[in-house]
Design a protein around this motif. Structure first.
Motif, PDB file in Angstrom:
ATOM      1  N   ILE A  67      20.582  44.833  41.520  1.00 38.70           N
ATOM      2  CA  ILE A  67      21.537  45.242  40.398  1.00 38.70           C
ATOM      3  C   ILE A  67      20.135  46.541  39.678  1.00 38.70           C
ATOM      4  N   ILE A  68      20.783  47.522  39.327  1.00 40.65           N
ATOM      5  CA  ILE A  68      19.558  48.427  38.625  1.00 40.65           C
ATOM      6  C   ILE A  68      20.331  49.054  37.743  1.00 40.65           C
ATOM      7  N   ARG A  69      19.766  48.938  36.626  1.00 37.72           N
ATOM      8  CA  ARG A  69      20.339  49.989  34.803  1.00 37.72           C
ATOM      9  C   ARG A  69      20.033  50.844  35.370  1.00 37.72           C
ATOM     10  N   GLY A  70      20.727  51.609  34.491  1.00 33.97           N
ATOM     11  CA  GLY A  70      19.556  53.358  34.143  1.00 33.97           C
ATOM     12  C   GLY A  70      20.419  54.049  34.902  1.00 33.97           C
ATOM     13  N   ARG A  71      20.356  55.148  34.272  1.00 34.71           N
ATOM     14  CA  ARG A  71      20.581  56.128  34.535  1.00 34.71           C
ATOM     15  C   ARG A  71      19.956  57.533  36.161  1.00 34.71           C
ATOM     16  N   VAL A  72      20.919  57.642  36.605  1.00 29.06           N
ATOM     17  CA  VAL A  72      20.388  58.630  37.704  1.00 29.06           C
ATOM     18  C   VAL A  72      20.279  59.738  37.464  1.00 29.06           C
ATOM     19  N   PRO A  73      19.070  60.646  37.341  1.00 26.82           N
ATOM     20  CA  PRO A  73      17.800  60.276  38.150  1.00 26.82           C
ATOM     21  C   PRO A  73      16.580  59.470  38.005  1.00 26.82           C
ATOM     22  N   ASP A  74      16.623  58.944  36.373  1.00 27.79           N
ATOM     23  CA  ASP A  74      15.807  58.002  36.486  1.00 27.79           C
ATOM     24  C   ASP A  74      15.182  57.009  36.850  1.00 27.79           C
ATOM     25  N   THR A  75      16.256  56.221  37.625  1.00 23.28           N
ATOM     26  CA  THR A  75      16.411  54.921  38.033  1.00 23.28           C
ATOM     27  C   THR A  75      15.950  55.417  40.124  1.00 23.28           C
ATOM     28  N   LEU A  76      16.293  56.499  40.171  1.00 17.87           N
ATOM     29  CA  LEU A  76      15.852  56.595  41.766  1.00 17.87           C
ATOM     30  C   LEU A  76      14.611  55.567  42.192  1.00 17.87           C
ATOM     31  N   PRO A  77      13.035  55.808  42.001  1.00 17.35           N
ATOM     32  CA  PRO A  77      12.018  55.596  41.585  1.00 17.35           C
ATOM     33  C   PRO A  77      12.286  53.948  42.236  1.00 17.35           C
ATOM     34  N   LEU A  78      13.239  53.280  41.557  1.00 19.03           N
ATOM     35  CA  LEU A  78      13.109  52.088  42.052  1.00 19.03           C
ATOM     36  C   LEU A  78      13.428  51.689  43.071  1.00 19.03           C
ATOM     37  N   VAL A  79      14.140  52.396  43.462  1.00 14.79           N
ATOM     38  CA  VAL A  79      14.650  51.787  45.259  1.00 14.79           C
ATOM     39  C   VAL A  79      13.850  51.971  45.915  1.00 14.79           C
ATOM     40  N   LYS A  80      12.978  51.025  46.568  1.00 13.83           N
ATOM     41  CA  LYS A  80      11.935  51.240  47.478  1.00 13.83           C
ATOM     42  C   LYS A  80      12.122  50.836  48.635  1.00 13.83           C
ATOM     43  N   ALA A  81      13.643  51.174  49.190  1.00 14.35           N
ATOM     44  CA  ALA A  81      14.389  51.618  50.483  1.00 14.35           C
ATOM     45  C   ALA A  81      13.333  52.551  51.627  1.00 14.35           C
ATOM     46  N   GLN A  82      13.129  52.741  52.732  1.00 18.24           N
ATOM     47  CA  GLN A  82      12.429  53.976  52.772  1.00 18.24           C
ATOM     48  C   GLN A  82      13.614  54.446  54.558  1.00 18.24           C
ATOM     49  N   GLU A  83      14.226  53.628  54.591  1.00 21.89           N
ATOM     50  CA  GLU A  83      15.384  54.158  55.580  1.00 21.89           C
ATOM     51  C   GLU A  83      16.961  53.876  54.581  1.00 21.89           C
ATOM     52  N   VAL A  84      17.574  54.559  55.231  1.00 18.98           N
ATOM     53  CA  VAL A  84      18.980  54.043  54.472  1.00 18.98           C
ATOM     54  C   VAL A  84      20.598  54.537  55.851  1.00 18.98           C
TER      55      VAL A  84
END
Length: 155
Positions: A67-84
């Motif tokens: 669970i990542i709290r904050g505004r997109v796009p600011d929080t996008l770099p916190l997603v470390k997934a390489q494949e979705v």
């Protein structure tokens, strides 16, 4: 997170060796993300009560949820997934949704699904137009669903 929780239950997500990211302000829309055109259509800041602690409780028994709290796009770099393989966009305004679509497009695997929650609703026509332009640039169609959602399957 209600829709996400339903998806997780349906696919028995706890048994999968996958990670599910939930990005949200958990306090509603942010005024800086709402365009003038969206404001004229009735899109307003806020929209729901503070719910971060509640969401944490709802997903507490899922070890593979972040669970990542904050505004997109600011929080996008916190997603470390390489494949979705699944991307659900439901931010109720175009700018953060397109930012997320751009960020994740190259990570979305072939056959991966991008679900656009408000695609078919008149109040959210600005989102529809933005997603139509995005899809056109990527050379993919958007399937308009009877639920009001739009769906893209990445080739």
């Amino acid at each position: 997170g209600g829709f996400s929780r339903a998806v997780m239950e349906y696919v028995n997500f706890k048994s999968l060796q996958k990670k599910f990211y939930l990005l949200d302000t958990y306090s509603g829309l942010v005024s800086e993300c709402i365009s003038e055109a969206e404001g004229k259509r009735g899109i307003k800041p806020g929209g729901y009560e503070e719910c971060y602690e509640f969401v944490k409780r709802v997903f507490a028994d899922f070890e593979n949820v972040e669970i990542i709290r904050g505004r997109v796009p600011d929080t996008l770099p916190l997603v470390k997934a390489q494949e979705v393989c699944y991307l659900s966009l439901d931010m109720n305004c175009a700018a953060p949704e397109i930012a997320a679509a751009e960020f994740f497009w190259d990570k979305l695997v072939s056959g991966g699904v991008m679900l656009l929650d408000d695609y078919g609703w008149a109040m959210h026509v600005n989102q529809k137009l933005a997603h139509d332009e995005f899809a056109s640039r990527k050379g993919v169609p958007i399937l308009s669903l009877p639920t009001g959602q739009g769906m893209v399957i990445k080739p």
